[in-house]
Motif scaffolding. Structure first.
Motif, PDB file in Angstrom:
ATOM      1  N   THR A 116       0.823  -1.218   0.000  1.00  0.00           N
ATOM      2  CA  THR A 116       0.000   0.000   0.000  1.00  0.00           C
ATOM      3  C   THR A 116       0.855   1.265   0.000  1.00  0.00           C
ATOM      4  OG1 THR A 116      -1.920  -1.048   1.000  1.00  0.00           O
ATOM      5  CG2 THR A 116      -1.678   1.314   1.372  1.00  0.00           C
TER       6      THR A 116
ATOM      7  N   PRO B 119       2.201  16.935   9.403  1.00  0.00           N
ATOM      8  CA  PRO B 119       3.609  16.619   9.114  1.00  0.00           C
ATOM      9  C   PRO B 119       3.883  15.123   9.213  1.00  0.00           C
ATOM     10  CG  PRO B 119       3.361  17.597  11.295  1.00  0.00           C
ATOM     11  CD  PRO B 119       2.019  17.662  10.657  1.00  0.00           C
ATOM     12  N   LEU B 120       4.025  14.473   8.063  1.00  0.00           N
ATOM     13  CA  LEU B 120       4.388  13.058   8.057  1.00  0.00           C
ATOM     14  C   LEU B 120       5.889  12.988   8.221  1.00  0.00           C
ATOM     15  CD1 LEU B 120       2.138  11.911   5.096  1.00  0.00           C
ATOM     16  CD2 LEU B 120       1.620  11.893   7.544  1.00  0.00           C
ATOM     17  N   SER B 121       6.332  12.187   9.163  1.00  0.00           N
ATOM     18  CA  SER B 121       7.749  12.218   9.492  1.00  0.00           C
ATOM     19  C   SER B 121       8.503  11.067   8.845  1.00  0.00           C
ATOM     20  CB  SER B 121       7.909  12.175  11.020  1.00  0.00           C
ATOM     21  OG  SER B 121       7.282  11.021  11.543  1.00  0.00           O
TER      22      SER B 121
ATOM     23  N   PHE C  83       8.100   8.743   5.509  1.00  0.00           N
ATOM     24  CA  PHE C  83       6.813   9.120   4.935  1.00  0.00           C
ATOM     25  C   PHE C  83       6.808  10.573   4.467  1.00  0.00           C
ATOM     26  CE2 PHE C  83       6.005   5.915   8.258  1.00  0.00           C
ATOM     27  CZ  PHE C  83       5.557   4.880   7.447  1.00  0.00           C
TER      28      PHE C  83
ATOM     29  N   THR D 124       2.059   9.204  15.996  1.00  0.00           N
ATOM     30  CA  THR D 124       3.350   9.544  16.614  1.00  0.00           C
ATOM     31  C   THR D 124       3.203  10.511  17.787  1.00  0.00           C
ATOM     32  OG1 THR D 124       3.606  11.338  15.006  1.00  0.00           O
ATOM     33  CG2 THR D 124       4.595   9.199  14.435  1.00  0.00           C
TER      34      THR D 124
ATOM     35  N   GLN E 110       8.106   5.691  15.424  1.00  0.00           N
ATOM     36  CA  GLN E 110       8.931   6.898  15.461  1.00  0.00           C
ATOM     37  C   GLN E 110       8.648   7.778  14.257  1.00  0.00           C
ATOM     38  OE1 GLN E 110      13.082   5.675  16.278  1.00  0.00           O
ATOM     39  NE2 GLN E 110      12.506   6.541  18.267  1.00  0.00           N
ATOM     40  N   GLU E 111       8.177   7.153  13.202  1.00  0.00           N
ATOM     41  CA  GLU E 111       7.883   7.910  11.987  1.00  0.00           C
ATOM     42  C   GLU E 111       6.437   7.617  11.604  1.00  0.00           C
ATOM     43  OE1 GLU E 111      10.623   6.481   9.107  1.00  0.00           O
ATOM     44  OE2 GLU E 111      12.330   7.557   9.957  1.00  0.00           O
ATOM     45  N   GLY E 112       5.778   8.618  11.071  1.00  0.00           N
ATOM     46  CA  GLY E 112       4.399   8.388  10.639  1.00  0.00           C
ATOM     47  C   GLY E 112       3.593   9.663  10.728  1.00  0.00           C
ATOM     48  N   ALA E 113       2.349   9.512  11.101  1.00  0.00           N
ATOM     49  CA  ALA E 113       1.432  10.650  11.150  1.00  0.00           C
ATOM     50  C   ALA E 113       1.119  10.973  12.592  1.00  0.00           C
ATOM     51  CB  ALA E 113       0.150  10.318  10.400  1.00  0.00           C
TER      52      ALA E 113
ATOM     53  N   ALA F  16      -3.308   4.080   6.280  1.00  0.00           N
ATOM     54  CA  ALA F  16      -2.346   3.317   5.485  1.00  0.00           C
ATOM     55  C   ALA F  16      -0.922   3.632   5.914  1.00  0.00           C
ATOM     56  CB  ALA F  16      -2.552   3.615   3.996  1.00  0.00           C
ATOM     57  N   ILE F  17      -0.667   4.928   6.175  1.00  0.00           N
ATOM     58  CA  ILE F  17       0.650   5.319   6.688  1.00  0.00           C
ATOM     59  C   ILE F  17       0.924   4.616   8.012  1.00  0.00           C
ATOM     60  CG2 ILE F  17       2.003   7.251   7.638  1.00  0.00           C
ATOM     61  CD1 ILE F  17       1.656   7.451   4.654  1.00  0.00           C
TER      62      ILE F  17
ATOM     63  N   THR G 163      -0.208   1.963   9.254  1.00  0.00           N
ATOM     64  CA  THR G 163      -0.133   0.502   9.263  1.00  0.00           C
ATOM     65  C   THR G 163       1.306   0.000   9.252  1.00  0.00           C
ATOM     66  OG1 THR G 163      -2.302   0.186   8.271  1.00  0.00           O
ATOM     67  CG2 THR G 163      -0.697  -1.559   7.905  1.00  0.00           C
ATOM     68  N   LEU G 164       2.170   0.685   8.513  1.00  0.00           N
ATOM     69  CA  LEU G 164       3.552   0.221   8.464  1.00  0.00           C
ATOM     70  C   LEU G 164       4.192   0.259   9.850  1.00  0.00           C
ATOM     71  CD1 LEU G 164       5.495  -0.862   6.332  1.00  0.00           C
ATOM     72  CD2 LEU G 164       6.524   1.413   6.270  1.00  0.00           C
ATOM     73  N   GLY G 165       3.972   1.362  10.554  1.00  0.00           N
ATOM     74  CA  GLY G 165       4.500   1.451  11.905  1.00  0.00           C
ATOM     75  C   GLY G 165       3.912   0.396  12.824  1.00  0.00           C
TER      76      GLY G 165
ATOM     77  N   LEU H  48       2.928  -2.556  11.980  1.00  0.00           N
ATOM     78  CA  LEU H  48       3.530  -3.859  11.673  1.00  0.00           C
ATOM     79  C   LEU H  48       4.943  -3.957  12.232  1.00  0.00           C
ATOM     80  CD1 LEU H  48       2.221  -4.417   8.037  1.00  0.00           C
ATOM     81  CD2 LEU H  48       1.339  -5.334  10.187  1.00  0.00           C
ATOM     82  N   GLU H  49       5.690  -2.878  12.119  1.00  0.00           N
ATOM     83  CA  GLU H  49       7.043  -2.916  12.676  1.00  0.00           C
ATOM     84  C   GLU H  49       7.012  -3.127  14.183  1.00  0.00           C
ATOM     85  OE1 GLU H  49       9.289  -0.179   9.299  1.00  0.00           O
ATOM     86  OE2 GLU H  49       8.324   0.781  11.018  1.00  0.00           O
TER      87      GLU H  49
ATOM     88  N   PHE I 173      11.580  -1.644   3.698  1.00  0.00           N
ATOM     89  CA  PHE I 173      10.772  -2.727   4.290  1.00  0.00           C
ATOM     90  C   PHE I 173      11.630  -3.894   4.758  1.00  0.00           C
ATOM     91  CE2 PHE I 173       8.184  -0.655   0.989  1.00  0.00           C
ATOM     92  CZ  PHE I 173       7.217  -0.090   1.803  1.00  0.00           C
TER      93      PHE I 173
ATOM     94  N   LEU J  26      11.204  -5.712   7.939  1.00  0.00           N
ATOM     95  CA  LEU J  26      10.017  -6.557   8.147  1.00  0.00           C
ATOM     96  C   LEU J  26      10.191  -7.964   7.597  1.00  0.00           C
ATOM     97  CD1 LEU J  26       7.212  -3.938   7.523  1.00  0.00           C
ATOM     98  CD2 LEU J  26       7.482  -5.336   9.573  1.00  0.00           C
TER      99      LEU J  26
END
Lengths: 248, 248, 248, 248, 248, 248
Positions: free
Chosen positions: A59, A238-240, A243, B15, B43-46, B56-57, B59-61, B63-64, B243, B246
């Motif tokens: 995604t 702010p997407l960090s 991202f 975050t 640590q990173e994201g929205a 969607a953003i 979700t990656l965090g 999963l990690e 990725f 992961l």
């Protein structure tokens, strides 16, 4: 007066170049004359998508490609993986229409038959297909779900084994389910639809080519993704980190 | 004999440290004595999650963190955002149970009332709630959806305005919808459930604390995420680039 | 290589020449260059269609036109009345695709919005719309049904009153239902979609033009009505009297 | 600080002391340290429950026990028969939470698998299971219903035959239905869940123990049965004759 | 006081006199003493009805008969073809009740069994049965759909072959589907219900006789087709050509 | 030849003699000449039924009456309380048909209108009506649920206040819901249906009289409760104590 040529971005959500090529070719065969197929895949991600986890990974790449496509002014985006990963998120991001290949194929199947079957790759992906049928409203239109029990990339191994199994399951769909049409459940099967349609005597539908025509249809009608309500652009925030590139 | 103390990983998918603290506190209040709440956020994201794209953003965090938690041997994972982002993908990755807070709150609401309402933040997130109701099977159990029309982070601004609006909508849920219970539709509302339950005289349910008890329940029963079928571990495949972490 | 030009038969199921002209014009605006719109209406029947009875009357004319179109080798048939009268019967009769305008508009609406509303003419036709939503699987995608409470032919009276009421209900759909898109519920509204889309800032969808693009899409994909199962050609049997012309 | 010890009333709706003992044991294994399991069964009623009629008989005993439990101040009531007889009536009567074992097991099954199967006793009880799936919202989550075709009390005959058949049907659920989890459809199977979970490698869920943990969860969260709306206490009215004991 | 004798119009929508006679006989067997069965069929149309197209043809004849019946003051109309062709259109036209035989049989089946099966003629008509189940709300009450794979008129060929196959499928419905009742899916099977009920030991339900009793029931209750809303009389409008006779 | 006169047992599940009389009168008005209405109510139980608990109490009395009726050879049993308490249990016990008044009224409503509303007594009983709509398959056919907010016995207080409120809600059902028919949601309203039907110009349906006609219909058709599957007679087992009288 001829309409303006369109640029249609076809996003293969996995990183397989071979599958991107298969998908691109299927898209180009049906695109209206003059329209350009811009086939892309993420540079990083999963080489194939066979489950919820793979979809979640994919995604992010889909969204980045949608943003790139939007900035380049494409006229539509296609998510060319049968689970339609990231579809609603992509619609928030996009101005143009965004179409998933499962969605496109299922919609068209209901227009040519009262019930259809789905033929896909691994059994574990059937749950994804069930969820999509449910979300799109087509549960009652689906008469059967079939898995060839081979991974996605078997479609690219050159042996023809996977293709043969797809054909067998399409026949089972027609003869055992009594379905009037078959939906091919993987972007990597895009090149099989025409010949199976001819051989089996029922519509066998590939989502990639279906989605190209849906994008063209929406574009011709002046219809773009609604920016009213839940598909409005993502709120600026702010997407960090990694991202960052997705910031509005 | 006392059961072994559990480590429960509570993942705030955004975050915001303040919201992580709110969530952690709510979790700790209800955790059984001896059980440890391991509250984390990517640590990173929205900084907040208010739509499909943000999910969607996030979700990656998620999963990690699930992978980190799994490697650390935690006994359960909680996805502490009302959209339950990445739930099925996380279940593929996990050995222990994974619970979303929307899921937990909705399930418990049906155990104490025949119909419940949801009170959430921005109207654009109502679609997400509708999809979850549909996916979990609780469409008919929901009598109303309410949005306070303030962003998630308004819950952390110290003014109490958002909290007051939540209270008003809970009263509307009780008196206008006739609902027997209210589900709070945001992890940032976790600290409001007890006092609203007392004041309003109906169960007002926070998903964070609900999810803690569901994880404890599953652990006590020896039930973990099924590894049969579509929730089996992701197929091993080389995940590239960012990725990489992961990879299985 | 350019595809072969298509002949698309657009069947207005009522006997109003003015409405046939409106429908034909809407179809021609969006047809791909080179494709021919063959607009027809039955010579006998009802001047407008506003209920189950009118639909039943209209169906016979639709079927006769489909047979004529089939014999003439058209590439697709469109049933240009929002109730899609005779749709499955026409599909039995046809070799080419048959698309109803309600069906086409509803399908496309779900591709650009998560929820849509319908704006139609008389309240008594709302039941028909509800049945179609149910049959096509889009019940949950529809957030509201609106009737302007004027008969179909008011759209052709030149006063603009009906058009103004359509506009008002579209605004209500957007602002009160919170719908992301609107489906226009009458073939006679076909000319309003573009300007309302522009003015209201959300997709307002006309089924006639939508159906034209769906026929073109199916034709380009080589997909025709399935002749497997319940949509196979009608069994040959001696139809007597005035139905003689429909004999196979 | 340790929470206050709870008293959890486990009501076996039939009059079988052996089954009450089985159920009590299963409940005690999972109850949190310090919590007391108060296992009861009606003194009058049916020795086993295998149909709608038996359930109706059993309901009266369930209600009387709930009233006794309420008067004794228990913290939760469990209805330990897979049909959840009298569930909503008991909720009207109760202040504390009331949980049915079918309900508890089904809820938990959806948290650890996307689809589950049910294994129960006589085929005639399958209708009851179907109704519950429908009422609770889990129809789509259930992939198969299996009956061992032996009466409930065969589980108590010491021969192990019924237990062996349960095991066989659980295997069928996993291998033929492709279910990720199994719900045991009888309180008398409560002691089988752990070993089958271990042997079969998928979650096999007993509702008795599941319900104990749900009661503990609700109690810890301060959530009790809503007294708003249809679950408010029964209206005071003179119940005559043998129902006198149920007067409010 | 004896009620006024009723005139019940039984419309065989096909042009087969033999089948009209079979239907009339079945109706007369069950009609209350004194009530008159007015059995009619259209003079023009299809000799049998085995698909959507045939139904559309038949609908016109049904409507003409309903109008004739209405003008003659009949007390109820029965549409004696299992697809209930033209049901809602006929209700618009009628003052008295209109009952379809599929509808009547399905309704009664749910009163005597929790699940029923349908036994019909050609497989292509199963879609029609599915649509009716869906429209009437009985999808979940139907446990199986069976086709004898012979055309409707085979029931009138005197050989008994079709009757034997109906019997076999009824047995399959009872023993394989586990259904508690069977609905016979063709007006031409009307004479089989009683003997199959006796032989098989489960209710085998014929819609013709069921519909007669439903009409009598509604008449006795003073209930006629609602003229409020979408079933109000058709709007008066000039129907042209061969539809002239249907003008209001 | 006249059919044999029938004995129809009408069971008022509450202990109110006044209501039993109202119900009996309504039944007798519509019973076919010669048929006998055997109106009964339990000697012990609740004076009115306004919730799940009251229903559970009432069910025992219903079952005892069904057994008495069966032993007396009645031709049908009617459960004359709108929640249809004990319906499936009674069907297990009975040989003859068993009809609930909610069921009867809802079924007939769908035969004379496309959508109906329900008018009942206390708001807390609306949940019961919703569950029945769901169980019987009529959820989509119901356009509105109305409560007069007075207890059941207000219908017997002679003031006419309850009757006036019923009338008001029926008007609201017609004018605000747009329903084509109204179902009266209480056995105590049985005497209002005729006059409201006449005054309001839409079918207003009482379940008691509806059920009488359904029993007569089934009897005339030779259809009795299926003894195949889950409605087979209860398994013989020693019912103890006050349930002794229900032993088979």
């Amino acid at each position: 007066m001829s309409p303006r040529p369109l640029i249609i971005q076809v996003i293969n959500p996995n990183t397989s170049d071979a599958m991107t090529a298969t998908i691109a070719a299927a898209a180009r065969v049906v695109a209206a004359p003059g329209n350009e197929i811009l086939a892309v895949c993420p540079q990083e991600g999963a080489p194939s998508i066979e489950g919820h986890f793979d979809e979640a990974i994919a995604t992010l790449g889909v969204l980045e490609q949608v943003k790139l496509g939007r900035d380049a002014g494409v006229d539509g985006h296609i998510i060319a993986c049968f689970g339609d990963p990231g579809l609603l998120a992509a619609r928030e991001l996009a101005t143009a229409p965004v179409i998933g290949i499962a969605e496109a194929a299922m919609h068209l199947a209901t227009l040519v038959a009262t019930r259809f079957s789905i033929v896909t790759t691994l059994p574990r992906t059937l749950t994804i297909a069930r969820h999509l049928l449910h979300q799109y409203g087509f549960e009652r239109h689906c008469a059967g779900l079939h898995a060839i029990d081979l991974p996605v990339l078997a479609l690219e191994d050159g042996s023809g084994t996977a293709q043969q199994k797809v054909r067998e399951q399409c026949i089972a769909a027609r003869d055992r389910d009594g379905s009037g049409a078959v939906v091919l459940g993987c972007g990597g099967m895009a090149d099989l639809a025409r010949s199976l349609t001819d051989e089996l005597g029922i519509p066998v539908i590939d989502g990639v080519s279906a989605a190209v025509k849906m994008v063209e249809a929406l574009a011709a009608l002046g219809l773009r993704t609604s920016k009213q309500g839940d598909l409005a652009y993502p709120l600026a925030k702010p997407l960090s980190g990694r991202f960052h590139g997705l910031n509005q």
